[in-house]
Design a protein around this motif. Structure first.
Motif, PDB file in Angstrom:
ATOM      1  N   LYS A 186      11.312   8.586   0.731  1.00  0.00           N
ATOM      2  CA  LYS A 186       9.954   9.119   0.554  1.00  0.00           C
ATOM      3  C   LYS A 186       9.354   9.515   1.894  1.00  0.00           C
ATOM      4  CE  LYS A 186       9.205   8.746  -3.949  1.00  0.00           C
ATOM      5  NZ  LYS A 186       8.840   9.909  -4.800  1.00  0.00           N
ATOM      6  N   PHE A 187       9.544   8.668   2.910  1.00  0.00           N
ATOM      7  CA  PHE A 187       9.076   9.016   4.251  1.00  0.00           C
ATOM      8  C   PHE A 187       9.711  10.326   4.714  1.00  0.00           C
ATOM      9  CE2 PHE A 187       8.043   4.403   5.466  1.00  0.00           C
ATOM     10  CZ  PHE A 187       6.680   4.634   5.526  1.00  0.00           C
ATOM     11  N   ALA A 188      11.038  10.395   4.594  1.00  0.00           N
ATOM     12  CA  ALA A 188      11.774  11.546   5.105  1.00  0.00           C
ATOM     13  C   ALA A 188      11.342  12.835   4.416  1.00  0.00           C
ATOM     14  CB  ALA A 188      13.273  11.327   4.925  1.00  0.00           C
ATOM     15  N   GLY A 219       0.814  -1.211   0.000  1.00  0.00           N
ATOM     16  CA  GLY A 219       0.000   0.000   0.000  1.00  0.00           C
ATOM     17  C   GLY A 219       0.845   1.257   0.000  1.00  0.00           C
ATOM     18  N   LEU A 220       1.945   1.249   0.761  1.00  0.00           N
ATOM     19  CA  LEU A 220       2.834   2.405   0.791  1.00  0.00           C
ATOM     20  C   LEU A 220       3.542   2.608  -0.538  1.00  0.00           C
ATOM     21  CD1 LEU A 220       4.427   2.182   4.327  1.00  0.00           C
ATOM     22  CD2 LEU A 220       3.157   4.115   3.408  1.00  0.00           C
ATOM     23  N   LEU A 221       3.994   1.516  -1.150  1.00  0.00           N
ATOM     24  CA  LEU A 221       4.664   1.632  -2.441  1.00  0.00           C
ATOM     25  C   LEU A 221       3.711   2.213  -3.484  1.00  0.00           C
ATOM     26  CD1 LEU A 221       6.636  -1.745  -2.465  1.00  0.00           C
ATOM     27  CD2 LEU A 221       7.562   0.549  -2.096  1.00  0.00           C
ATOM     28  N   CYS A 255      12.299  -1.103  -6.636  1.00  0.00           N
ATOM     29  CA  CYS A 255      13.143  -0.361  -7.566  1.00  0.00           C
ATOM     30  C   CYS A 255      13.827   0.796  -6.819  1.00  0.00           C
ATOM     31  CB  CYS A 255      12.323   0.193  -8.729  1.00  0.00           C
ATOM     32  SG  CYS A 255      11.605  -1.075  -9.793  1.00  0.00           S
ATOM     33  N   GLY A 256      15.144   0.836  -6.910  1.00  0.00           N
ATOM     34  CA  GLY A 256      15.889   1.837  -6.157  1.00  0.00           C
ATOM     35  C   GLY A 256      16.250   1.389  -4.764  1.00  0.00           C
ATOM     36  N   GLY A 257      15.857   0.158  -4.397  1.00  0.00           N
ATOM     37  CA  GLY A 257      16.163  -0.362  -3.077  1.00  0.00           C
ATOM     38  C   GLY A 257      15.159   0.065  -2.027  1.00  0.00           C
ATOM     39  N   VAL A 258      15.177  -0.634  -0.894  1.00  0.00           N
ATOM     40  CA  VAL A 258      14.258  -0.301   0.201  1.00  0.00           C
ATOM     41  C   VAL A 258      14.529   1.115   0.704  1.00  0.00           C
ATOM     42  CG1 VAL A 258      13.326  -1.066   2.421  1.00  0.00           C
ATOM     43  CG2 VAL A 258      14.232  -2.752   0.814  1.00  0.00           C
ATOM     44  N   GLY A 259      15.760   1.577   0.502  1.00  0.00           N
ATOM     45  CA  GLY A 259      16.096   2.946   0.895  1.00  0.00           C
ATOM     46  C   GLY A 259      15.272   3.994   0.174  1.00  0.00           C
ATOM     47  N   GLY A 301       4.132   5.758  -5.299  1.00  0.00           N
ATOM     48  CA  GLY A 301       4.434   5.548  -6.707  1.00  0.00           C
ATOM     49  C   GLY A 301       5.782   4.887  -6.944  1.00  0.00           C
ATOM     50  N   ILE A 302       6.162   3.975  -6.055  1.00  0.00           N
ATOM     51  CA  ILE A 302       7.439   3.274  -6.182  1.00  0.00           C
ATOM     52  C   ILE A 302       7.182   1.895  -6.796  1.00  0.00           C
ATOM     53  CG2 ILE A 302       9.458   2.374  -4.981  1.00  0.00           C
ATOM     54  CD1 ILE A 302       8.884   4.358  -2.734  1.00  0.00           C
ATOM     55  N   PRO A 303       7.749   1.594  -7.953  1.00  0.00           N
ATOM     56  CA  PRO A 303       7.529   0.283  -8.582  1.00  0.00           C
ATOM     57  C   PRO A 303       8.409  -0.804  -7.952  1.00  0.00           C
ATOM     58  CG  PRO A 303       8.923   1.630  -9.976  1.00  0.00           C
ATOM     59  CD  PRO A 303       8.525   2.501  -8.805  1.00  0.00           C
ATOM     60  N   THR A 304       8.065  -2.041  -8.233  1.00  0.00           N
ATOM     61  CA  THR A 304       8.849  -3.193  -7.805  1.00  0.00           C
ATOM     62  C   THR A 304       9.173  -4.057  -9.012  1.00  0.00           C
ATOM     63  OG1 THR A 304       6.905  -4.605  -7.386  1.00  0.00           O
ATOM     64  CG2 THR A 304       7.678  -3.207  -5.569  1.00  0.00           C
ATOM     65  N   TYR A 305      10.062  -4.991  -8.834  1.00  0.00           N
ATOM     66  CA  TYR A 305      10.366  -5.951  -9.898  1.00  0.00           C
ATOM     67  C   TYR A 305      10.589  -7.322  -9.287  1.00  0.00           C
ATOM     68  CZ  TYR A 305      15.337  -5.329  -8.655  1.00  0.00           C
ATOM     69  OH  TYR A 305      16.532  -5.275  -7.989  1.00  0.00           O
ATOM     70  N   GLU A 306      10.393  -8.336 -10.091  1.00  0.00           N
ATOM     71  CA  GLU A 306      10.452  -9.710  -9.619  1.00  0.00           C
ATOM     72  C   GLU A 306      11.897 -10.156  -9.419  1.00  0.00           C
ATOM     73  OE1 GLU A 306       8.583 -14.098 -10.839  1.00  0.00           O
ATOM     74  OE2 GLU A 306       8.292 -12.344 -12.121  1.00  0.00           O
ATOM     75  N   GLN A 307      12.141 -10.862  -8.324  1.00  0.00           N
ATOM     76  CA  GLN A 307      13.460 -11.438  -8.090  1.00  0.00           C
ATOM     77  C   GLN A 307      13.794 -12.424  -9.202  1.00  0.00           C
ATOM     78  OE1 GLN A 307      16.018 -11.203  -5.748  1.00  0.00           O
ATOM     79  NE2 GLN A 307      17.081 -12.764  -6.942  1.00  0.00           N
ATOM     80  N   TYR A 308      14.965 -12.271  -9.800  1.00  0.00           N
ATOM     81  CA  TYR A 308      15.376 -13.169 -10.886  1.00  0.00           C
ATOM     82  C   TYR A 308      15.616 -14.572 -10.338  1.00  0.00           C
ATOM     83  CZ  TYR A 308      17.886 -14.971 -14.936  1.00  0.00           C
ATOM     84  OH  TYR A 308      18.269 -15.718 -16.021  1.00  0.00           O
ATOM     85  N   CYS A 309      14.980 -15.555 -10.955  1.00  0.00           N
ATOM     86  CA  CYS A 309      15.197 -16.941 -10.518  1.00  0.00           C
ATOM     87  C   CYS A 309      15.133 -17.924 -11.685  1.00  0.00           C
ATOM     88  CB  CYS A 309      14.207 -17.333  -9.422  1.00  0.00           C
ATOM     89  SG  CYS A 309      12.471 -17.187  -9.887  1.00  0.00           S
TER      90      CYS A 309
END
Length: 384
Positions: free
Chosen positions: A119-121, A67-69, A110-114, A73-81
């Motif tokens: 975004k919070f900060a 929900g936060l992502l 995308c861009g790491g959990v950081g 507006g932060i995208p994600t990507y699938e772990q390569y396996c």
């Protein structure tokens, strides 16, 4: 009434609590002992990529982080396996396994959990965030709590009506509480393992993804070590190519080795698994969380070999029970120690307080994501 809220700890639980309160009009000052926000979240920049040396993955069924992502507006990507996993026995024999895919279904940010930390900060007023501010003592009186500690230039003393402690519970046990916490509460804080505190991660950056050329996913499970587990960590952009491993040498044994020695051991192991190309990265990096005094206590140096059972509810009597709330990730029953656990506990603290003072919070995720076991909070002292 105007509440003075103080959040101690600038990791994901503290950030999510302060952010949710602020966006609904309740000011909360955030204290963080490190010179950076994020706590156990650490995304390091290498070339064009950002690599998570702390928590790295999210999964389906974790509504708060998703929900936060979506909100930010932060995208994600699938772990390569794709490709085979390498399994290595205790004797060093290597097997390829085309069926075992332990990380299938996991995703990276995308861009790491950081990126979420940033975004919070950015959404919390800068004057409400105090970095390099180490809390030493909490003095609870009838009309509130005085928090004392050391800042970048001098000591500080802040008054608050209520405190959200977003620290690892073992670290929180080292604070000076006045009056002292009762024995059962202090024992529980000291006995609750801090997830990831005994871990060390190793990152190797390469010019090519040679493992893919070999039909391998980059996944490794090794009984022999020193790397117990390895996964591809290449960003969604496709470069730089990388492998990220968990060092299986326990924290006490790691203290006998220098960082250069650890790197050499890890590269030798990767060469053993993937061939000579793995021994010549363009750069390599280690983060040993057991050396982070704001994360790991002495009790955390003996690593647990499984995910502990969390959902800690600290028993507090008056006067602490009305004004002190533990919201670290380990207080979440379903997602203790995980990204979702940290965020859900921060949001649950904020939403519970907002509800008590008559503010209908814009919930992130779903109502069910709040953990009623660990997030039940007493607000009876607050005026309606």
């Amino acid at each position: 009434m105007t509440l003075r809220v103080l959040v101690i700890g600038g990791g994901l639980s503290g950030l999510s609590a302060a952010w949710q309160l602020h966006r609904h009009g309740v000011e909360a000052t955030l204290l963080e002992a490190r010179p950076r926000l994020g706590g156990r979240v650490l995304s390091i920049p290498v070339g064009e990529g950002s690599f998570d040396m702390g928590p790295s993955w999210i999964w389906e069924g974790q509504p708060c982080v998703h929900g936060l992502l979506e909100h930010f507006g932060i995208p994600t990507y699938e772990q390569y396996c794709d490709g085979d996993l390498i399994h290595q026995s205790a004797t060093g024999k290597v097997f390829r396994n085309s069926l075992l895919k332990p990380m299938m279904g996991s995703r990276r940010i995308c861009g790491g959990v950081g990126k979420l930390v940033k975004k919070f900060a950015a959404a919390i007023p800068a004057n409400l965030i105090r970095l390099s501010s180490t809390v030493a003592s909490l003095n609870c009186r009838r009309n509130g709590i005085t928090v004392s500690g050391h800042g970048p230039e001098a000591g500080f003393s802040l008054d608050a009506d209520l405190i959200a402690l977003a620290l690892p519970l073992r670290i929180a046990s080292g604070l000076d509480f006045n009056p002292p916490l009762e024995g059962p509460a202090l024992d529980l804080l000291r006995s609750t393992p801090t997830w990831m505190a005994g871990h060390a991660k190793f990152l190797a950056i390469y010019e090519t993804a040679f493992w893919r050329e070999q039909g391998l996913s980059g996944d490794v499970l090794s009984v022999k070590g020193p790397l117990a587990e390895v996964h591809e960590a290449t960003p969604d952009s496709g470069s730089p190519h990388s492998l990220l491993g968990f060092i299986g040498i326990n924290a006490l044994a790691r203290r006998e080795l220098s960082e250069d020695q650890l790197i050499e051991c890890c590269l030798e192991h990767l060469s053993e698994l993937f061939g000579s190309s793995a021994g010549s990265p363009t750069s390599s990096h280690i983060v040993d969380w057991s050396r982070e005094e704001l994360t790991a206590s002495e009790a955390d140096l003996t690593s647990h070999d499984h995910h502990p059972e969390y959902g800690v509810k600290v028993p507090l009597s008056s006067p602490w029970g009305e004004r002190l709330h533990f919201i670290a990730s380990e207080t979440s029953r379903e997602n203790g120690g995980l990204i979702e656990g940290a965020i859900s506990q921060g949001l649950c603290f904020a939403d519970s307080l907002l509800k008590k003072i008559g503010i209908d919070a814009d919930r992130i995720g779903t109502l069910e994501s709040c953990d009623p076991h660990s997030a039940s909070m007493s607000w009876d002292w607050i005026e309606e």
